[in-house]
Design a protein around this motif. Structure first.
Motif, PDB file in Angstrom:
ATOM      1  N   MET A 538      71.612   1.723  73.635  1.00  0.00           N
ATOM      2  CA  MET A 538      72.431   2.376  75.048  1.00  0.00           C
ATOM      3  C   MET A 538      72.219   1.977  76.686  1.00  0.00           C
ATOM      4  O   MET A 538      71.475   2.157  77.144  1.00  0.00           O
ATOM      5  CB  MET A 538      72.403   4.243  75.131  1.00  0.00           C
ATOM      6  N   PHE A 590      76.191   2.442  72.350  1.00  0.00           N
ATOM      7  CA  PHE A 590      77.047   3.466  73.127  1.00  0.00           C
ATOM      8  C   PHE A 590      76.696   3.801  74.627  1.00  0.00           C
ATOM      9  O   PHE A 590      75.518   2.545  75.101  1.00  0.00           O
ATOM     10  CB  PHE A 590      75.534   4.751  72.505  1.00  0.00           C
ATOM     11  N   GLN A 606      81.621   4.278  72.081  1.00  0.00           N
ATOM     12  CA  GLN A 606      81.060   3.702  70.795  1.00  0.00           C
ATOM     13  C   GLN A 606      81.723   2.551  70.680  1.00  0.00           C
ATOM     14  O   GLN A 606      82.283   2.461  70.459  1.00  0.00           O
ATOM     15  CB  GLN A 606      81.070   5.283  70.102  1.00  0.00           C
ATOM     16  N   HIS A 607      80.479   1.640  70.564  1.00  0.00           N
ATOM     17  CA  HIS A 607      80.882   0.359  70.207  1.00  0.00           C
ATOM     18  C   HIS A 607      82.031  -0.115  71.029  1.00  0.00           C
ATOM     19  O   HIS A 607      81.662  -0.186  71.959  1.00  0.00           O
ATOM     20  CB  HIS A 607      81.391  -0.028  68.843  1.00  0.00           C
ATOM     21  N   LEU A 624      74.125  11.923  69.790  1.00  0.00           N
ATOM     22  CA  LEU A 624      73.300  11.121  69.632  1.00  0.00           C
ATOM     23  C   LEU A 624      72.749  11.365  68.547  1.00  0.00           C
ATOM     24  O   LEU A 624      71.950   9.541  68.023  1.00  0.00           O
ATOM     25  CB  LEU A 624      73.059  10.090  70.637  1.00  0.00           C
ATOM     26  N   GLN A 627      73.532  10.174  64.748  1.00  0.00           N
ATOM     27  CA  GLN A 627      72.825   8.001  64.926  1.00  0.00           C
ATOM     28  C   GLN A 627      71.944   7.150  64.760  1.00  0.00           C
ATOM     29  O   GLN A 627      71.468   6.479  64.758  1.00  0.00           O
ATOM     30  CB  GLN A 627      74.285   7.971  65.359  1.00  0.00           C
TER      31      GLN A 627
END
Length: 631
Positions: A538, A590, A606-607, A624, A627
């Motif tokens: 992230m 992230f 996200q992604h 978060l 995941q």
């Protein structure tokens, strides 16, 4: 659009495929098979050529043959079509086209790929026989002929097949052993790709020489445009080296740090492969650039004799090669290698091959690579073979070119596979390595190949695979043909004699080295994947410069909550939108954009999502947690 002119190279065998229209059956009864073989025999008699193998399958015909000339091949295939199609249509009360357009074909480099193509033709018939029983009572293929069970006059055995043994029984036995090793998916894919594109199935060096002769591209091309993806070279290198480190630790190998500059030994400069003005200049200061890991490891072992007792070492780093014609130019390459000392048996070779197989599987490259191995016999047996070649070619020095004459002194076996076409007849009668191998050597190699099969490691036995130094017993290489001239990914083998000479005592040694440039190129060709994202989870981006302090608090909280994750704080002072797009393009899972004065201060992306989710810090951490690992 005009049809592409078929490629034809005189003297090379070709693999030809005829497929049924829309995959429909082209053989339905035994009479169909019989009649097609009659058409095939008539075409051979009328237009000549040598048929080396064939397989008649319900919806496909495979032929392995060497045609007389280009016109003869075209008429050969026309004759078969014009005779068989009317018969089939009349016998089965149908009309229209039977074949799927024109036949497909590819030329074959005999030394490297002929036996593999013969196996490709025969193995499909063998599998069909085992599954349906269609081939058990009739000879619709050449498989039984090559096993010595059913002699077929139409088969003209190729030189590569005859070299498997001195007698038909020996050839049949060797081929039956050879065919038990399944073809790798990468080899099958390459054969079928060359068939579809009418290309040359051969090594990059062979294809390059053909292209220079006929001034035409002969290698298959990949369909479609290259995939666009971002990669960070530095991050990718670090990740790859870390994967190697973890694997070597699991196999009990100890890392050794090798110097870039090594002490100069004037005697070693005679045998070094990287000679030239650059190395000589450095040598004048009593140092040379490292040009390989093996010799550096031997120097380390000579200083620490305890490593000779089953010591296992691995190393990584750059090596330097200069060019023979332009010695002032030095190329820096990178390797990850391993050396094992003190192990006499075949088990250490098996362990290293399994380690390499494990490494490629760990990188998700198993389907892209293929293992090539050859057995050289003991050092004495291989030396006898080389001397026999020198004695054989010595009376013919006048007909050898300059390159062949240079090989004759040190590596005469190269003449067998890289000679000019004018020497075909001379080379065909030259001594072969298997005549010099003892029974013990053959049993040693049989044990190795048997274990590889039991461990589901697919390999190819390449009789033309020879070393450039004093290897013995087993030599191996891993390749990916889709890389072209950079297809070599790993090379190694046993080098007992080489190690014994440098250490001045009897030493057992086996090692290998991964070529990182080629390996990285192959990984990057795979496109965007999770391997490039593992170390960066992230990134936190402040919306404006006034949000920097709060963004750093968020970053600190995330690092404390997710100690196993990488949390990056963006300090670039770029516009937040630009930084966000760059992070998503790099594949960052992230992206958090922080605005301290907003009601929901964190926008979580996200992604590859362009739409973010507005959250507070507590809800962001909860999202978060679902995941990312906490420990």
């Amino acid at each position: 659009m005009a049809r592409k002119e078929r490629l034809f190279i005189a003297g090379l065998p070709q693999l030809i495929a005829l497929k049924g229209h829309n995959q429909q059956a082209v053989f339905e009864t035994p009479a169909d098979y019989h009649y097609f073989l009659q058409c095939l025999d008539n075409a051979l008699q009328r237009y000549g050529g040598a048929l080396h193998g064939y397989s008649l399958q319900p919806s496909q015909v495979l032929l392995l043959l060497t045609p007389k000339n280009k016109e003869g091949l075209g008429r050969f295939m026309q004759h078969i079509g014009r005779c068989y199609v009317p018969y089939f249509n009349q016998a089965h009360q149908r009309s229209g086209a039977l074949w799927e357009g024109r036949y497909h074909s590819c030329h074959i480099e005999p030394g490297s790929y002929f036996l593999l193509c013969l196996q490709y033709v025969d193995i499909q018939a063998q599998q069909l026989s085992a599954s349906s029983g269609s081939f058990r009572d009739h000879s619709w293929c050449s498989y039984q002929h090559h096993l010595g069970h059913d002699f077929q006059p139409r088969i003209d055995e190729h030189t590569q097949y005859r070299q498997l043994g001195e007698t038909p029984a020996m050839r049949a036995s060797a081929y039956s052993h050879f065919i038990t090793t399944p073809l790798s998916n990468s080899v099958i894919e390459r054969i079928e790709s060359c068939l579809q594109q009418n290309c040359v199935l051969g090594t990059p060096q062979f294809c390059q020489s053909v292209e220079h002769q006929i001034h035409r591209h002969v290698r298959p091309r990949h369909s479609g445009r290259p995939r666009k993806h971002f990669h960070n070279p530095l991050q990718n290198w670090v990740w790859l080296e870390e994967q190697a480190r973890l694997l070597f630790d699991r196999y009990g190998y100890q890392e050794i740090r090798l110097p870039l500059l090594e002490a100069h030994d004037p005697l070693e400069m005679v045998t070094d492969f990287t000679q030239g003005s650059v190395q000589a200049a450095i040598a004048s200061h009593n140092a040379v650039l490292r040009h390989e890991g093996t010799l550096s490891c031997l120097r380390a072992v000579s200083q620490h004799q305890e490593l000779l007792q089953q010591g296992k070492l691995w190393y990584q780093g750059p090596v330097f090669h200069d060019h023979g014609q332009e010695p002032s130019q030095v190329t820096q390459l990178h390797q990850i290698g391993a050396e094992a000392f003190g192990c006499e048996g075949v088990e250490i070779v098996l362990e290293q091959l399994l380690l390499q197989h494990h490494f490629f599987a760990q990188l998700n490259l198993s389907e892209q690579v293929n293992l090539r191995i050859n057995h050289l016999g003991s050092a004495d047996e291989f030396a006898q073979f080389r001397q026999a070649l020198r004695d054989y070619f010595e009376p013919f020095r006048l007909v050898l070119d300059a390159q062949s004459l240079s090989w004759l002194e040190q590596t005469p076996e190269r003449i067998l596979h890289q000679h000019p076409s004018l020497l075909n007849a001379l080379v065909a009668e030259a001594p072969r390595l298997h005549y010099f191998l003892s029974r013990a050597s053959k049993q040693r190699f049989a044990k190795l190949t048997q274990v590889l099969r039991e461990m589901d490691v697919i390999f190819e036995i390449q009789l033309e695979l020879f070393p450039e130094r004093d290897y013995s017993h087993t030599i191996f290489e891993w390749h990916c043909d889709r890389l072209g001239e950079d297809s070599l990914l790993c090379r190694g083998g046993r080098y007992d004699l080489y190690a014994s000479e440098h250490l001045e005592q009897n030493t057992f040694a086996c090692g290998f080295a991964f070529q990182l440039e080629s390996l990285m190129k192959l990984i990057e060709q795979q496109g965007e994947s999770d391997w490039a994202k593992e170390s960066q989870n992230m990134v936190v981006i402040p919306r404006t410069q006034f949000d920097q302090a709060y963004a750093m608090q968020v970053t600190r909280q995330l690092r404390q909550t997710f100690p196993n994750s990488c949390v990056i704080h963006d300090c670039s002072h770029h516009l937040a939108e630009k930084s966000k797009q760059q992070a998503l393009k790099r594949g960052m899972p992230f992206v958090l954009v922080v605005d301290e004065h907003a009601s929901m201060p964190i926008s979580l992306y996200q992604h590859h999502q362009n739409e973010g989710t507005e959250l507070n810090l507590h809800d962001t951490i909860q999202t978060l947690m679902r995941q990312l690992p906490l420990q």
